[in-house]
Structure formats: C-alpha cells, structure tokens
Design an enzyme around this catalytic site. Structure first.
Site: not given
Ligand code: GAR
Length: 217
Positions: A69, A95-96, A111, A113, A140, A146-147, A149
């Site tokens: 990583r 990716r984490i 980000n 989510h 959201s 660091d945490e 989401d």
């Molecule tokens: C979105 O719904 C976003 O919220 C999610 O991936 C999708 C990407 O869609 N993100 C996560 O789950 C991050 N933890 P897109 O490629 O069509 O924008």
C-alpha cells in the site's frame, strides 16, 4: 481582477458519473475550480474516457503493480502533486487509504460516500440500508481524515426508502443526489467558503455542527 480557478485533481476507480457532474459544472460562469487531472487505479475505468473527451490530463496508477500500500500511495501522491492541486476530490475511488496519504492532503481532500454517515461506512451501503429497514438513505460529503469514511461531514442529502425500492433503484436515487451535491460542495471550497480547521468543517466562518443540506446552498 478575477482569481484563477482552484486546481482540482479527481481520483476515480470506475464509471465516473460524479466526475462528469463536476466537469459539467465547469460550464457555469460562477465555477471557481478547474479539473486539471484525473487519476484512476484501474486502467479500464470509464471515467478516464470522460476526462479525455474534455481534454483533461489522465493517469493510471494501478494498485496491483505495487508491492504494498505504501509504495502505491507514494506513486499516487507523486502523480497528484505533479498537477499542483489545491483540492483532491475522491469520486468513487475504491481504495482504502493509509495515514501516509490522508495526512499529506489533510484539509484539502473531499470524499463522497453513499450513506448517511456515520451509518454504513465501507461497502454495500444500499443493501445494508435496505436490510436494516431504514426509512431514509442518502449520501455524505466529508473531509478525508485517517479514519475510513470518518472525517467531518460537510453535506448530507437524503432520499426516502419506499417499500418497493431495490439496491438498484436506491443506488440510482442516491446517484442523482450526488450529481447535484458534489459540484456544489467542490465549488464552495474553491470559493473559499468551506474549509477545514481544528478537525472540523467550517462553512462561511462557522464550524458546522450539523451537515449542510443541498437547500442551504
Ligand atoms: C458513488 O456512488 C460514490 O458515492 C461511491 O462510489 C460511487 C461512484 O460512482 N463511493 C464510495 O462508495 C466510496 N466509499 P461514479 O463512478 O459513477 O461517480
């Protein structure tokens, strides 16, 4: 004199519909940002095609080509920093990230989510909301810390879960809200109205105690 737009680098892993919404927002006169580079950890991410169509520089940093990583993240940092962004936007980047990466961009990385955090960090958020019998679901947008989401939430948008909703219908509803919300928040940051101080999100000079709603903006 007009200020030059904020340089934004967007990280993706897949379809890039949020990237598209961010690109489209650039056509509006009050847009204060410019996407200068799009980076994917997957070479076949459709979002890369979207970027190329708009003559945005692209790069691929394939995680599986690195031993661990840390070396992956160092390569990612190198590619991002070449573009000298004022903001890094994670838009479906799956990716984490370790503190090596998150601390490098603290206060200048957002980000999106697909859940009403702190509910359902991680994956399968739509399924988990359905399984729990939730009445509401949503998205959201938060500063990245660091945490996983877990950084301070800037905005949430909500949709009602109907009895006949499936993962697919729910995902589509959340996506539609995401496409409205993310460009608004990125533009707020670019306008200097949103920032991160003392582990909190600040909007118009005040620490946010509850997340913004789309209607507030
Ligand atoms: C979105 O719904 C976003 O919220 C999610 O991936 C999708 C990407 O869609 N993100 C996560 O789950 C991050 N933890 P897109 O490629 O069509 O924008």
């Amino acid at each position: 004199m007009q200020q030059s737009p904020l340089r934004v680098v967007v990280l993706i892993s897949g379809n890039g519909s949020n990237l598209q919404a961010l690109i489209d927002r650039q056509n509006q006169a009050d847009c204060a940002y410019q996407i200068v580079k799009v980076i994917s950890n997957k070479a076949d991410a459709f979002g890369l095609e979207r970027a190329k169509q708009h003559l945005i520089e692209v790069d691929t940093v394939p995680h599986q080509s690195f031993d661990d990583r840390e070396t992956f993240e160092q390569a990612l940092i190198h590619s991002i920093d070449q573009a000298q962004p004022g903001l890094v936007v994670l838009a479906g980047f799956m990716r984490i990230l370790t503190p090596l990466f998150t601390q490098h961009y603290v206060g200048r990385m957002l980000n999106i989510h697909p859940s009403l955090l702190p509910k359902y960090p991680g994956l399968q958020t739509h399924q988990r909301a359905l399984d729990a019998g939730d009445k509401q679901h949503g998205l959201s947008i938060h500063f990245v810390t660091d945490e996983l989401d877990g950084g301070p939430v800037v905005l949430q948008a909500t949709t009602n879960i109907q009895a006949n909703d499936s993962v697919e219908t729910l995902k589509a509803k959340v996506h539609e809200l995401e496409h409205q919300a993310y460009p608004l928040v990125v533009n707020l940051f670019a306008q200097g109205k949103l920032n991160y101080q003392n582990h909190q999100a600040w909007w118009s000079g005040q620490a946010l105690t509850t997340p913004l709603q789309i209607e507030d903006l």
